[in-house]
Design a protein around this motif. Structure first.
Motif, mmCIF file in Angstrom:
data_model
loop_
_atom_site.group_PDB
_atom_site.id
_atom_site.type_symbol
_atom_site.label_atom_id
_atom_site.label_comp_id
_atom_site.label_asym_id
_atom_site.label_seq_id
_atom_site.Cartn_x
_atom_site.Cartn_y
_atom_site.Cartn_z
ATOM 1 N N PHE A 103 -2.679 5.599 2.874
ATOM 2 C CA PHE A 103 -3.658 4.715 3.511
ATOM 3 C C PHE A 103 -3.578 4.855 5.026
ATOM 4 O O PHE A 103 -2.482 4.921 5.588
ATOM 5 C CB PHE A 103 -3.365 3.247 3.176
ATOM 6 C CG PHE A 103 -3.655 2.873 1.751
ATOM 7 C CD1 PHE A 103 -4.879 2.316 1.402
ATOM 8 C CD2 PHE A 103 -2.695 3.045 0.761
ATOM 9 C CE1 PHE A 103 -5.138 1.947 0.089
ATOM 10 C CE2 PHE A 103 -2.955 2.681 -0.547
ATOM 11 C CZ PHE A 103 -4.188 2.123 -0.879
ATOM 12 N N SER B 264 0.834 -1.205 0.000
ATOM 13 C CA SER B 264 0.000 0.000 0.000
ATOM 14 C C SER B 264 0.870 1.257 0.000
ATOM 15 O O SER B 264 0.465 2.296 -0.488
ATOM 16 C CB SER B 264 -0.939 -0.001 1.199
ATOM 17 O OG SER B 264 -0.286 0.447 2.356
ATOM 18 N N PRO C 295 -2.264 -7.682 -2.430
ATOM 19 C CA PRO C 295 -2.214 -6.731 -1.328
ATOM 20 C C PRO C 295 -3.477 -6.729 -0.476
ATOM 21 O O PRO C 295 -3.396 -6.589 0.744
ATOM 22 C CB PRO C 295 -2.038 -5.380 -2.013
ATOM 23 C CG PRO C 295 -1.909 -5.624 -3.457
ATOM 24 C CD PRO C 295 -1.979 -7.078 -3.729
ATOM 25 N N THR C 296 -4.631 -6.924 -1.103
ATOM 26 C CA THR C 296 -5.865 -6.884 -0.305
ATOM 27 C C THR C 296 -5.905 -8.047 0.678
ATOM 28 O O THR C 296 -6.267 -7.884 1.835
ATOM 29 C CB THR C 296 -7.087 -6.979 -1.219
ATOM 30 O OG1 THR C 296 -6.910 -8.077 -2.116
ATOM 31 C CG2 THR C 296 -7.257 -5.712 -2.025
ATOM 32 N N LEU D 138 -3.467 -7.413 3.517
ATOM 33 C CA LEU D 138 -3.945 -6.435 4.488
ATOM 34 C C LEU D 138 -5.044 -7.019 5.358
ATOM 35 O O LEU D 138 -5.128 -6.709 6.546
ATOM 36 C CB LEU D 138 -4.460 -5.194 3.755
ATOM 37 C CG LEU D 138 -3.368 -4.258 3.270
ATOM 38 C CD1 LEU D 138 -3.936 -3.220 2.334
ATOM 39 C CD2 LEU D 138 -2.678 -3.595 4.450
ATOM 40 N N ARG E 240 0.569 4.282 -6.170
ATOM 41 C CA ARG E 240 0.264 4.276 -4.735
ATOM 42 C C ARG E 240 1.324 5.054 -3.969
ATOM 43 O O ARG E 240 1.027 5.797 -3.045
ATOM 44 C CB ARG E 240 0.202 2.842 -4.207
ATOM 45 C CG ARG E 240 -1.035 2.084 -4.630
ATOM 46 C CD ARG E 240 -1.231 0.837 -3.788
ATOM 47 N NE ARG E 240 -0.234 -0.195 -4.064
ATOM 48 C CZ ARG E 240 -0.359 -1.129 -5.005
ATOM 49 N NH1 ARG E 240 -1.445 -1.168 -5.741
ATOM 50 N NH2 ARG E 240 0.583 -2.018 -5.191
#
Lengths: 408, 232
Positions: free
Chosen positions: B87, A321, A401-402, A405, B81
């Motif tokens: 984030f 991220s 990545p999701t 996380l 990003r």
């Protein structure tokens, strides 16, 4: 691309930045810093393997170095000749004139001889006959020390005068067995049913170990008092270094021209080198064991890395991220694996050198660890680290990545 | 004219037959502060992942700061990003044992700036968040509110045009939560575009714009910006 509106075309495509080498190492090391115990244990696995291999190579090299130095000091140009079996199978003997024949040969620096005497030696006249302690009695020529390189540690060697009288010089082991520590006029041993005065004690001699457990008396006294037949049983020859090989081939015929095949010729330094060669076979085995330990260590690192990737899914997700690419995640874990292995490798090299130094010091050898072993050891750990870390690193980099996380 | 920060048109996302988002249109203009609100399972996390370029839509187009996500490779998305999106997560995502200043400095790790500059910026950001006395404290020495402020400092270190906050107050007590929301308001006033994903209707109602998600669709959007010609 064709669907994009013209106004969007001028937006430059984003390009990932490169991490500096320092950042790569810092990020790779960050995973290690937070888990010191696990890092220590998995590095230890590698370290033990490397230490075992370095230790084996180091000890074997140190022992070789010690042998080389010893042979330098003792000389490799000593030849011995003794009677073998005659054609009929009887114990042969060397001819009377053997020493003279050898002395006349080319390239001979010196020559001497001893002859076995069928007498026994005891501490005193009360010791039972069978307790000879394996000590042999020999008649020795007075020029023996110069040829074989024997050192008298106490007293003196036989000379033309005392060789006629009941005087004896003891080898190191023989002296210890007979309880003789000093050579002085009052020290006597019971030899061939009469008292002999100990006039000298020899230092241990690795080139001619048979003299260590010998009681040496003069040639004349042996003939007169001990029933010695006068035949030499071992002729010692020092040859010029360059001619030793040639002389070794013809020594049998020189010593006993009529029956050269009844003469056994040998080169004592060869025996020492042969002993070293058998040690080398053992070293090969130990080296193999070290390699297995190293392999197990590598599996340990792979295991640690797999667990590390599983545990740090959230961190991987966070880094993605923050903008880390696949490649940067892969590099991070590969770098971590390499650092982990290198840590073990360096520790192993230090440990291996310490083991070598300790053992060599204990044996009184010089410490010698070849550079190729050290460099090779560290290089091997890096290869292992790369192999062990490759699969976990690829897995880490492929993690969506999701999903990563969500694990946090 | 600068493009909208976020531009979703007809975006759907399915996971193996399960539809998480079905035809969502959403435009976020530069400098907005909005809440995406909905019950769990409504698809708001999927929406966050799409806006954050952490996943790609099954169909439809997602544009972030003018870049069409489907046209970019994974490497280029990573770079996007790094430069464009910050984030903030409900669970902070601070590595144990890492001092606040280093954690924040890592916010620019993949942006290609040298370490000294990253740390200098990190220190300034932490002081701005009122954490000047916590620079060298590890996460376990910080309160929940302080941890989230550290995480926000990390997210905004490179001044990204878009800040995505996923349940930023979810793990905090109401007082710390309020402080964190104040901070987001402050960032908004300073010009950052802030999207807060939450299930808390009170928080959502306190923000200038509220996008309600239910069953993968936009149920209500309190402030479709004027001139938002997307969708239909």
């Amino acid at each position: 691309m064709s669907t994009a509106a013209p106004s969007r075309q001028r937006v430059a495509r984003p390009r990932p930045a490169r991490l500096s080498a320092v950042d790569v190492i810092r990020v790779g090391g960050s995973g290690l810093r937070s888990r010191p115990v696990r890092v220590f244990l998995s590095a230890l696995g590698i370290a033990i393997g490397i230490a075992a291999m370095i230790g084996v190579v180091g000890i074997s090299t140190s022992s070789q170095e010690e042998l080389d130095r010893k042979l330098d000091a003792l000389g490799t140009n000593l030849l011995t000749a003794g009677p073998g079996q005659s054609f009929g199978g009887d114990q042969a003997h060397l001819p009377d004139e053997a020493v003279g024949m050898v002395a006349a040969a080319d390239a001979v620096e010196s020559v001497s001889a001893v002859g076995r005497v069928s007498a026994e030696v005891y501490r005193n006249d009360h010791v039972p006959e069978e307790q000879t302690g394996g000590i042999g009695v020999y008649a020795a020529r007075t020029d023996l020390p110069r040829t074989v390189g024997a050192q008298v540690v106490d007293g003196r060697w036989l000379d033309a005068a005392n060789a006629r009288y009941p005087c004896v010089v003891l080898g190191a082991r023989a002296a210890a067995h007979l309880g003789v520590h000093r050579a002085d006029p009052g020290t006597r041993v019971w030899l061939g049913d009469r008292w002999f005065t100990v006039v000298g004690v020899l230092a241990p001699n690795e080139l001619v170990p048979e003299l260590d457990s010998a009681a040496l008396v003069g040639w004349p006294v042996a003939r007169q008092e001990l029933g010695f037949d006068g035949y030499a049983t071992t002729v010692y020859t020092r040859a010029e270094e360059s001619a030793v090989g040639d002389l070794q081939g013809v020594l049998g015929a020189t010593v006993n021209p009529e029956h050269p095949n009844e003469v056994q010729v040998s080169r004592p330094s060869d025996a020492l080198a042969a002993k070293q060669a058998t040690d080398d076979a053992l070293s090969g085995l130990l080296l193999g064991l070290g390699a297995v330990a190293l392999l197990v260590g590598g599996v340990g690192v792979a295991n640690t890395m797999v667990i590390s990737v599983l545990e740090r899914r959230a961190e991987i997700g966070l880094r993605r991220s923050l903008g880390a690419t696949h490649g940067q995640i892969r590099t991070q874990f590969l770098c971590e694996s390499l650092l982990l292995s290198a840590l073990g490798g360096l520790g192993g090299v230090v440990l291996g050198i310490a083991v070598t130094a300790g053992y060599a010091g204990y044996q009184g050898w010089p410490t010698l660890v070849p550079l190729w072993a050290t460099v090779g050891g560290v290089a091997a750990t890096l290869v292992i680290g790369g192999l062990a870390g490759f699969y976990p690193a690829v897995r880490a980099s492929r993690l969506p990545p999701t999903e990563a996380l969500a694990a946090g | 004219m600068t493009p909208p920060v976020v531009e979703l048109s007809g975006v759907s996302k399915t996971y193996g037959g399960v539809t998480a988002l079905a035809g969502v249109d959403l435009v976020v203009r530069r400098g907005e502060l909005l809440a995406v609100v909905g019950p769990s399972g409504s698809g708001k996390s999927t929406l966050l992942n799409l806006m954050g370029t952490l996943s790609r839509p099954s169909c439809g187009t997602v544009r972030i700061d003018g870049h069409a996500v489907q046209e970019l490779s994974d490497r280029e998305l990573s770079a996007l990003r790094a430069s464009t999106i910050g984030f903030v997560f409900q669970s902070f995502h601070l590595a144990p044992g890492v001092p606040a200043i280093d954690a924040v400095a890592d916010g620019l790790l993949y942006g290609g700036r040298p370490r000294g500059e990253r740390r200098r910026l990190a220190e300034r950001a932490l002081r701005r968040m009122g954490l000047g006395h916590r620079l060298h404290n590890a996460p376990h020495q910080l309160s929940g509110g302080e941890k989230q402020r550290v995480a926000i400092a990390r997210a905004v270190l490179g001044d990204p045009p878009l800040l995505l906050a996923d349940e930023p107050t979810g793990a905090l007590d109401s007082r710390s939560g309020a402080a964190v929301m104040d901070l987001l308001h402050e960032l908004h006033r300073a010009g950052t575009t802030v999207v807060v994903i939450t299930h808390d209707r009170d928080i959502a109602a306190s923000l200038p714009r509220e996008v309600r998600i239910r069953d993968g669709r936009v149920e209500r959007d309190s402030g479709v910006p004027v001139g938002g010609a997307v969708g239909g």
